[in-house]
Scaffold this motif. Sequence first.
Motif, PDB file in Angstrom:
ATOM      1  N   THR A  17      44.846  50.669  35.325  1.00  0.00           N
ATOM      2  CA  THR A  17      45.722  49.749  35.705  1.00  0.00           C
ATOM      3  C   THR A  17      45.741  49.311  37.282  1.00  0.00           C
ATOM      4  OG1 THR A  17      47.073  50.239  33.826  1.00  0.00           O
ATOM      5  CG2 THR A  17      48.072  48.689  35.442  1.00  0.00           C
ATOM      6  N   VAL A  18      45.292  48.088  37.606  1.00  0.00           N
ATOM      7  CA  VAL A  18      45.783  47.718  38.948  1.00  0.00           C
ATOM      8  C   VAL A  18      46.734  46.381  39.037  1.00  0.00           C
ATOM      9  CG1 VAL A  18      44.651  46.631  40.811  1.00  0.00           C
ATOM     10  CG2 VAL A  18      43.662  48.347  39.612  1.00  0.00           C
ATOM     11  N   GLU A  19      47.913  46.761  39.455  1.00  0.00           N
ATOM     12  CA  GLU A  19      48.985  45.788  39.460  1.00  0.00           C
ATOM     13  C   GLU A  19      48.717  44.854  40.871  1.00  0.00           C
ATOM     14  OE1 GLU A  19      52.799  46.862  38.458  1.00  0.00           O
ATOM     15  OE2 GLU A  19      52.055  48.282  37.130  1.00  0.00           O
ATOM     16  N   LYS A  82      51.175  38.683  41.124  1.00  0.00           N
ATOM     17  CA  LYS A  82      49.791  38.350  40.786  1.00  0.00           C
ATOM     18  C   LYS A  82      49.405  39.015  39.541  1.00  0.00           C
ATOM     19  CE  LYS A  82      49.045  37.281  45.278  1.00  0.00           C
ATOM     20  NZ  LYS A  82      50.294  36.333  45.400  1.00  0.00           N
ATOM     21  N   PRO A  83      48.310  38.548  38.954  1.00  0.00           N
ATOM     22  CA  PRO A  83      48.256  39.273  37.451  1.00  0.00           C
ATOM     23  C   PRO A  83      47.731  40.572  37.555  1.00  0.00           C
ATOM     24  CG  PRO A  83      46.435  37.592  38.563  1.00  0.00           C
ATOM     25  CD  PRO A  83      47.510  37.642  39.557  1.00  0.00           C
ATOM     26  N   ARG A  84      47.924  41.138  36.386  1.00  0.00           N
ATOM     27  CA  ARG A  84      47.553  42.673  36.332  1.00  0.00           C
ATOM     28  C   ARG A  84      46.365  42.789  35.396  1.00  0.00           C
ATOM     29  NH1 ARG A  84      52.384  44.972  34.217  1.00  0.00           N
ATOM     30  NH2 ARG A  84      51.398  44.599  32.223  1.00  0.00           N
ATOM     31  N   LYS A  85      45.398  43.821  35.803  1.00  0.00           N
ATOM     32  CA  LYS A  85      44.203  43.950  35.081  1.00  0.00           C
ATOM     33  C   LYS A  85      44.277  45.288  34.606  1.00  0.00           C
ATOM     34  CE  LYS A  85      39.959  41.575  36.134  1.00  0.00           C
ATOM     35  NZ  LYS A  85      39.018  41.347  37.044  1.00  0.00           N
ATOM     36  N   GLU A  86      43.666  45.673  33.131  1.00  0.00           N
ATOM     37  CA  GLU A  86      43.407  46.821  32.680  1.00  0.00           C
ATOM     38  C   GLU A  86      42.122  46.851  31.891  1.00  0.00           C
ATOM     39  OE1 GLU A  86      46.493  47.861  29.958  1.00  0.00           O
ATOM     40  OE2 GLU A  86      48.235  47.758  31.546  1.00  0.00           O
ATOM     41  N   GLN A  95      33.719  49.356  22.396  1.00  0.00           N
ATOM     42  CA  GLN A  95      33.506  48.080  23.468  1.00  0.00           C
ATOM     43  C   GLN A  95      34.442  48.554  24.475  1.00  0.00           C
ATOM     44  OE1 GLN A  95      35.095  44.753  20.999  1.00  0.00           O
ATOM     45  NE2 GLN A  95      32.900  44.156  20.650  1.00  0.00           N
ATOM     46  N   LEU A  96      34.242  47.796  25.632  1.00  0.00           N
ATOM     47  CA  LEU A  96      35.024  47.863  26.656  1.00  0.00           C
ATOM     48  C   LEU A  96      35.756  46.656  27.072  1.00  0.00           C
ATOM     49  CD1 LEU A  96      36.018  49.144  29.548  1.00  0.00           C
ATOM     50  CD2 LEU A  96      34.110  48.197  30.532  1.00  0.00           C
ATOM     51  N   LEU A  97      37.064  46.630  26.923  1.00  0.00           N
ATOM     52  CA  LEU A  97      38.128  45.412  26.936  1.00  0.00           C
ATOM     53  C   LEU A  97      38.644  45.318  28.484  1.00  0.00           C
ATOM     54  CD1 LEU A  97      39.783  45.748  23.528  1.00  0.00           C
ATOM     55  CD2 LEU A  97      37.712  44.625  24.009  1.00  0.00           C
ATOM     56  N   VAL A  98      38.542  44.021  28.948  1.00  0.00           N
ATOM     57  CA  VAL A  98      39.276  43.993  30.150  1.00  0.00           C
ATOM     58  C   VAL A  98      40.266  42.926  29.836  1.00  0.00           C
ATOM     59  CG1 VAL A  98      38.991  42.678  32.336  1.00  0.00           C
ATOM     60  CG2 VAL A  98      37.085  43.913  31.413  1.00  0.00           C
ATOM     61  N   LEU A  99      41.831  43.421  30.016  1.00  0.00           N
ATOM     62  CA  LEU A  99      42.717  42.790  29.781  1.00  0.00           C
ATOM     63  C   LEU A  99      43.600  42.317  30.957  1.00  0.00           C
ATOM     64  CD1 LEU A  99      43.925  45.343  27.133  1.00  0.00           C
ATOM     65  CD2 LEU A  99      43.155  42.977  26.626  1.00  0.00           C
ATOM     66  N   GLU A 100      44.116  41.306  31.009  1.00  0.00           N
ATOM     67  CA  GLU A 100      44.836  40.503  32.111  1.00  0.00           C
ATOM     68  C   GLU A 100      46.194  39.965  31.671  1.00  0.00           C
ATOM     69  OE1 GLU A 100      43.780  36.823  34.510  1.00  0.00           O
ATOM     70  OE2 GLU A 100      42.730  38.664  35.230  1.00  0.00           O
ATOM     71  N   SER A 101      47.180  40.294  32.566  1.00  0.00           N
ATOM     72  CA  SER A 101      48.229  39.822  32.069  1.00  0.00           C
ATOM     73  C   SER A 101      49.246  39.482  33.504  1.00  0.00           C
ATOM     74  CB  SER A 101      49.334  40.677  31.331  1.00  0.00           C
ATOM     75  OG  SER A 101      49.669  41.637  31.905  1.00  0.00           O
ATOM     76  N   LEU A 102      50.248  38.837  33.399  1.00  0.00           N
ATOM     77  CA  LEU A 102      51.259  38.498  34.403  1.00  0.00           C
ATOM     78  C   LEU A 102      52.740  39.459  34.287  1.00  0.00           C
ATOM     79  CD1 LEU A 102      51.179  34.836  35.206  1.00  0.00           C
ATOM     80  CD2 LEU A 102      50.530  36.749  36.772  1.00  0.00           C
TER      81      LEU A 102
END
Length: 164
Positions: A17-19, A82-86, A95-102
């Motif tokens: 997780t990168v916030e 900033k958006p957070r990516k996981e 599968q590898l899923l790239v998720l993004e959220s505010l």
Amino acid sequence: MIALSNFMEEARSRVATVEGKAQPFGVRAASVFFGFTFIWAGVGLWLVPGLDMTPYVLLAKMGLSILMVTAGVGMTQIATEKPRKELHFDARNRQLLVLESLPRERMHVTQTINYEDIARVDITDRKLEVSGECGKTLVSLQLDGEHARLDAVAQLRSQAIFPM
């Protein structure tokens, strides 16, 4: 049924997780205050009458107002979150899923990568990079220090990405 739903929930494992780095409250408040001050000053510059309206004075007013409004908008952007990516490994679907959220929004999938497309994973203290067969970077994720790197390595080791 509950055990089955918990099992399905555990099939996806979070890797990293990168916030977006949130600024301290004082910095955000100051940037919003000064940002709006600059914006209003850039607009208000045109409301103040000048002694003479020569082209040089109008050009100077235009340059200053553009500079002040641009600086004000830039300062207000410091306060935005900033958006957070996981990254999630979905072992069931391989599968590898790239998720993004505010911060206060629902997460959504921005990219899906099949395990078969992954050829190499490079991890440093600052970055996790997944590469494809031709060496092209499929996804890159910024990591926040050694602990995030160790968590990512542990999660990657727990996945059976490559067929045996």
